[in-house]
Design a protein around this motif. Structure first.
Motif, PDB file in Angstrom:
ATOM      1  N   GLU D 218       0.837  -1.215   0.000  1.00 46.06           N
ATOM      2  CA  GLU D 218       0.000   0.000   0.000  1.00 46.06           C
ATOM      3  C   GLU D 218       0.863   1.252   0.000  1.00 46.06           C
ATOM      4  OE1 GLU D 218      -2.629   0.100   3.342  1.00 46.06           O
ATOM      5  OE2 GLU D 218      -3.530  -1.825   2.899  1.00 46.06           O
ATOM      6  N   THR D 219       1.881   1.227   0.843  1.00 43.07           N
ATOM      7  CA  THR D 219       2.718   2.409   1.034  1.00 43.07           C
ATOM      8  C   THR D 219       3.515   2.715  -0.222  1.00 43.07           C
ATOM      9  OG1 THR D 219       2.881   1.928   3.395  1.00 43.07           O
ATOM     10  CG2 THR D 219       4.573   3.362   2.446  1.00 43.07           C
ATOM     11  N   ASN D 221       2.779   1.805  -3.250  1.00 48.48           N
ATOM     12  CA  ASN D 221       1.828   2.215  -4.282  1.00 48.48           C
ATOM     13  C   ASN D 221       1.405   3.673  -4.089  1.00 48.48           C
ATOM     14  OD1 ASN D 221       0.115   1.882  -6.491  1.00 48.48           O
ATOM     15  ND2 ASN D 221      -1.581   1.150  -5.239  1.00 48.48           N
ATOM     16  N   LEU D 222       1.103   4.030  -2.843  1.00 50.43           N
ATOM     17  CA  LEU D 222       0.708   5.415  -2.564  1.00 50.43           C
ATOM     18  C   LEU D 222       1.842   6.370  -2.904  1.00 50.43           C
ATOM     19  CD1 LEU D 222      -1.304   7.478  -1.437  1.00 50.43           C
ATOM     20  CD2 LEU D 222      -0.421   6.988   0.858  1.00 50.43           C
ATOM     21  N   GLY D 223       3.047   6.032  -2.491  1.00 49.57           N
ATOM     22  CA  GLY D 223       4.188   6.899  -2.773  1.00 49.57           C
ATOM     23  C   GLY D 223       4.405   7.095  -4.273  1.00 49.57           C
ATOM     24  N   ARG D 225       2.164   6.850  -6.606  1.00 55.51           N
ATOM     25  CA  ARG D 225       1.088   7.717  -7.083  1.00 55.51           C
ATOM     26  C   ARG D 225       1.348   9.186  -6.758  1.00 55.51           C
ATOM     27  NH1 ARG D 225      -4.295   5.598  -7.978  1.00 55.51           N
ATOM     28  NH2 ARG D 225      -3.978   3.427  -8.521  1.00 55.51           N
ATOM     29  N   LEU D 226       2.038   9.403  -5.657  1.00 56.72           N
ATOM     30  CA  LEU D 226       2.335  10.785  -5.246  1.00 56.72           C
ATOM     31  C   LEU D 226       3.597  11.301  -5.919  1.00 56.72           C
ATOM     32  CD1 LEU D 226       1.491  10.577  -1.434  1.00 56.72           C
ATOM     33  CD2 LEU D 226       0.051  11.469  -3.264  1.00 56.72           C
ATOM     34  N   GLY D 227       4.169  10.492  -6.803  1.00 53.98           N
ATOM     35  CA  GLY D 227       5.281  10.986  -7.603  1.00 53.98           C
ATOM     36  C   GLY D 227       6.664  10.593  -7.113  1.00 53.98           C
ATOM     37  N   LEU D 228       6.743   9.762  -6.084  1.00 56.09           N
ATOM     38  CA  LEU D 228       8.057   9.358  -5.580  1.00 56.09           C
ATOM     39  C   LEU D 228       8.642   8.234  -6.426  1.00 56.09           C
ATOM     40  CD1 LEU D 228       7.239   9.324  -1.774  1.00 56.09           C
ATOM     41  CD2 LEU D 228       8.732  10.945  -2.944  1.00 56.09           C
ATOM     42  N   LEU D 232      13.902   5.141  -4.386  1.00 53.94           N
ATOM     43  CA  LEU D 232      14.187   6.164  -3.382  1.00 53.94           C
ATOM     44  C   LEU D 232      13.272   5.997  -2.171  1.00 53.94           C
ATOM     45  CD1 LEU D 232      15.601   8.792  -2.501  1.00 53.94           C
ATOM     46  CD2 LEU D 232      13.784  10.045  -3.670  1.00 53.94           C
ATOM     47  N   LEU D 233      11.982   5.734  -2.456  1.00 52.18           N
ATOM     48  CA  LEU D 233      11.040   5.566  -1.338  1.00 52.18           C
ATOM     49  C   LEU D 233      11.445   4.373  -0.480  1.00 52.18           C
ATOM     50  CD1 LEU D 233       8.522   6.149   0.271  1.00 52.18           C
ATOM     51  CD2 LEU D 233       7.168   4.990  -1.480  1.00 52.18           C
ATOM     52  N   ILE D 236      14.276   5.382   1.690  1.00 55.54           N
ATOM     53  CA  ILE D 236      13.865   6.245   2.805  1.00 55.54           C
ATOM     54  C   ILE D 236      13.181   5.423   3.895  1.00 55.54           C
ATOM     55  CG2 ILE D 236      12.301   8.125   3.478  1.00 55.54           C
ATOM     56  CD1 ILE D 236      12.862   9.353   0.687  1.00 55.54           C
ATOM     57  N   LEU D 237      12.244   4.562   3.493  1.00 52.70           N
ATOM     58  CA  LEU D 237      11.547   3.725   4.479  1.00 52.70           C
ATOM     59  C   LEU D 237      12.559   2.889   5.256  1.00 52.70           C
ATOM     60  CD1 LEU D 237       8.589   2.376   2.297  1.00 52.70           C
ATOM     61  CD2 LEU D 237       8.473   4.182   4.026  1.00 52.70           C
TER      62      LEU D 237
END
Lengths: 327, 327, 327, 327
Positions: D218-219, D221-223, D225-228, D232-233, D236-237
């Motif tokens: 979920e996370t 996918n959301l990231g 969608r938000l352009g990340l 990289l995401l 960061i996680l």
């Protein structure tokens, strides 16, 4: 004469369908064969009393002998064990808290099946896992007896007033025999199909009820937060597609309806613990049949958390209170 | 004579309340002042037509000018922008897909408020966030106009037959003026309170509807897996506490009811995408007011996943199909 | 030489508090241009102090003037409004509770953008909706200023010790300039992409954190109920695929770890209210981008209910306590 | 001296496949008593082979006799039933698909307990309900045998390379005897406590794993969608509090990591069906112990729906694909 009076009270209690019940019940008192009743708790006691009131001699037992006192005073015979009931009655009704009790009462060392007579009709009104009902039916059949499941909807009040609804599963040929007894204790008797399908219907109904109740509580709470008057919101929902039993018959918001637990600080009614138990059964049957029930599962979890947070004995509509911001 | 016929058809359509609508509408044709209508999509078009049928001259516009063709043929005047509508009408109805469209039509460079006359009545029938309705009301008030929200329940069919339900929010003194127009397009008009409360009522209803529908789909599916006949299970639920609109009026299981989308491969009806949108609004208002809606949130997520998995344009009752085991 | 000294000092500052901070900051005071700081709450105050300690003159303001006292004592200049800060500084950092505050501080009647100088670097460390960050960036650009979002992870302790992590979004050319200031207040500065992507990264991390924490709480509770020793269970999870930050670094079960809120009755740490706020942002961005987040949504709802049930100010790991059976 | 050699060989075996296995096993064959092995599926076969490689004579059986072929070729003795295994071996390992199989293999008409010798050590490596493990232990004890549960983590690859992790429940005095055999098949053997606690640990781990995996999906996918950028995401996680095994070791997003199922169209790995099964066990134990597991329940439901929608045989990290918008 006492019987006559009792009979006429019954007539009123059942808001009956133009049948001369008084005459029937008095006349048949002498000729009726005894009915066994095992499990005399809050529900079982008034149910057994209604059998007595309808002229059936009752042979009763309970793990807590003191539970039988009221029934003894009304003329029931109290014995020591399920096995002993089975020796003396060829129609037996059981009303027990959960699956392990049912298994013990039927198949335990002093259980019904140790002494059951061939051809005996066994009716279990407990709410349990349908797979346990099926196991009991198989075990009963081996002894030449017939097992049916007949769980109820309706609480202690409905049990006292013989207004329960019975959902019955079992071989169709025996349904009439079961119906004869169940109509003494309930207003509706519905045949649902093979053994276990009474349980299935009960579990399904209560799962949808829980979902509807939590949904109504969330919706009413959200509407109130958004500035809507609760009574007006209930009215709008009830004339629209949001309508459900929890919104139009058992609204969980104090002040919207009278005569429901929300009008009485969520006392009485159907406790959150009992709802959590039924949702646990729904979850088990869903898990075992690999059926997805996302909202049913979440409803189960919500009632489970409520039980952990002090709502165990409040009516299940108290989910409205549980979800509200604390003062 | 044509008017007379048209009027009597209308009378039938509305199953009316003993009012001589024919006479009224013919007579007032000449004397009625024009009504603006902005947004002529699947819903807006039939709504605007019903205004015409009731004798109101209509000044219409839409971002897609071709949408106005049908209305033009029926005698409406079509103009180029919301601002132009506002110059020519002092009662304006808007019916738009979502909040950004509403903001643009009201406050954009060619928006209504650029040219609105003092005292104009603005009625927005879009389903949007109540907080946007409130913003629009504030902006309208600054220009001396009055804004009311009046979202509808009922689909294209209800719009065509003037059988919509309107839930109206806004200052109470203007409610009668709004009602005059809304009764031309709907069978029920309900006053809900201050501006935004029409939206609030709509959102609340649809959230409970979504919960009830998914709950019904899960319950029916579980029951079927447990061996129950779907029609029998629906009947039992509908006479018990599991009853809800989705079980008794719009059952999602093929074969249980006729005349509903489940009987027609989930075509028509209310698409999963639209339900997901309304649940998104419910979620936003709940998040902003810090209101817990556990089942409403999960219902939102389920419809969101359905939209990702090919159910976007099927009726929202297709959640039954979504949850079933694949063949 | 000064730069060299400053560099080595900085290095020490982050890991060692026994440093002659006064000496450093006084000496370098002359050579640095002032930095504006708006929002001197629990987080903003220690952050601004770290700027002072690194030799940056600070021009500060807050809606609650008393919040500025500590900073005033350390030599900061305190002014009356964001606009006034903008007149006096061409690098401004904002640290505010939520989106409406950010909108007001930037675009309000006494906001930064009323007086901002061309070329000013605006860094917002608030945790807000990425779409608001984007709006602010557009508004800033119109005035010739540059806006970057740089939300933090780490609490009050990390802020005091300059050990925050900054996730930065904005035009890449300005990243070095932002980094110069942010390294005074944090141990890690990560460039995430265009404006809003700092917020996106922050929101994503906290959503996964919330899910992991509730999951760990449920799992530990279930294991304990099944008879497992909590320390042993934590050890097993941490060497297996169940491992996560909440299980191995911030375990929610009292007695498993030391130095975490669960060892201190869930005091300190990151409050359930703050987690609920961040999850609300995650939910909003997910709803707006039509992204399904079923567990994220449910995590949001659980923290929302916790806030309603008395857990608002406890650390978010208290979900373990919330889910446990009451004594 | 033989023990020394064996020990060093064993050490190598686990990390190096280029070892003269034949020589080792032949030499030590004489001195070891036979071990029974029941259930030679994808996991059981390589496990039994590792016993052979370590010099243990194996007496094997399976309901599908053809499953035993590979083992037969390596020198195992194949017999017809669990009872026959019990006649010939006083250490028996079982590796079966689910609870009913375990019940049948132990207590069925040709089950182990029909012929078990006093003092036999029974080790069940199946993943089943801990309450069934307890029942088996009671039944075994009545026959004078000892039952331990020792479910594994790790898949077919780990089984082949003797790198499984065993979580062991049972009486502590017998742990060393169990460990002797289990170390031939696994790299880690953890003692968890009384009978059933191996299962408990396994179920707990997999529940948290499922929650972490869906949360990561979920996370990410959301990231996105938000352009990340996904890599990289993930980075960061993994340096922040969102870090978990599913984000740092088994990332579900194609392109983020190599050598994981997401890099191979979700083939191989741990199927969604198996995860749904384990979550069903977690749900059952939680329901039976009245433990709330809201995220665990929802994770169960999500995998259950995935199985209905064509993901049954894909790796459980394919939940990322399930949640994404369709192309």
């Amino acid at each position: 004469m006492a019987a006559l009076l009792r009979g006429s009270r019954l007539l009123l209690l059942k808001w009956d369908k133009h049948v001369d019940l008084v005459h029937v019940s008095t006349r048949s008192m002498a000729s009726k064969t005894p009915v066994g009743f095992i499990g005399l708790g809050n529900m079982g006691s008034p149910m057994a009393k209604n059998l007595l009131r309808n002229g059936y001699p009752v042979i009763a037992t309970d793990v807590f002998p003191e539970s039988c006192k009221g029934l003894l005073d009304l003329g029931a015979q109290v014995v020591d064990s399920p096995a002993e009931v089975a020796e003396k009655a060829d129609r037996i009704i059981t009303m027990l808290p959960s699956s392990p009790n049912v298994i013990d009462v039927y198949t335990g060392p002093n259980g019904i099946l140790k002494k059951v007579k061939k051809g005996t009709l066994l009716i279990d009104s407990s709410t349990i896992d349908p797979s346990v009902s099926k196991e009991m039916a198989v075990a009963a059949e081996k002894m030449g007896a017939v097992f049916m499941d007949a769980p109820v909807s309706g609480g202690v009040g409905a049990a006292s007033m013989a207004k329960l609804t019975f959902m019955v599963g079992g071989v169709e040929e025996e349904y009439n025999a079961a119906q004869e007894l169940l109509t003494c204790m309930g207003a509706n008797v519905v045949y649902c199909g093979q053994v276990g399908s009474g349980q299935a219907a009960k579990i399904c109904n209560n799962m949808l009820l829980a979902i509807g109740m939590i949904g109504t509580a969330e919706t009413m709470n959200l509407g109130i937060r958004l500035g809507l008057d609760p009574k007006l919101l209930a009215k709008i929902l009830n004339m629209s597609s949001g309508r459900c039993w929890s919104s139009d018959t058992y609204n969980p918001v104090p002040g919207v309806m009278e005569g429901v637990p929300s009008a009485n600080n969520y006392q009485g009614g159907f406790g959150a613990t009992l709802m959590a138990k039924d949702l646990g059964l729904a979850q088990n049957t869903a898990t075992n049949t690999k059926t997805p029930i996302p909202l049913g599962s979440l409803a189960h979890q919500i009632y489970r958390v409520m039980c952990s947070r002090g709502y165990a004995n409040k009516d299940f509509s108290s989910v409205f209170q549980f979800l509200r911001e604390e003062e």
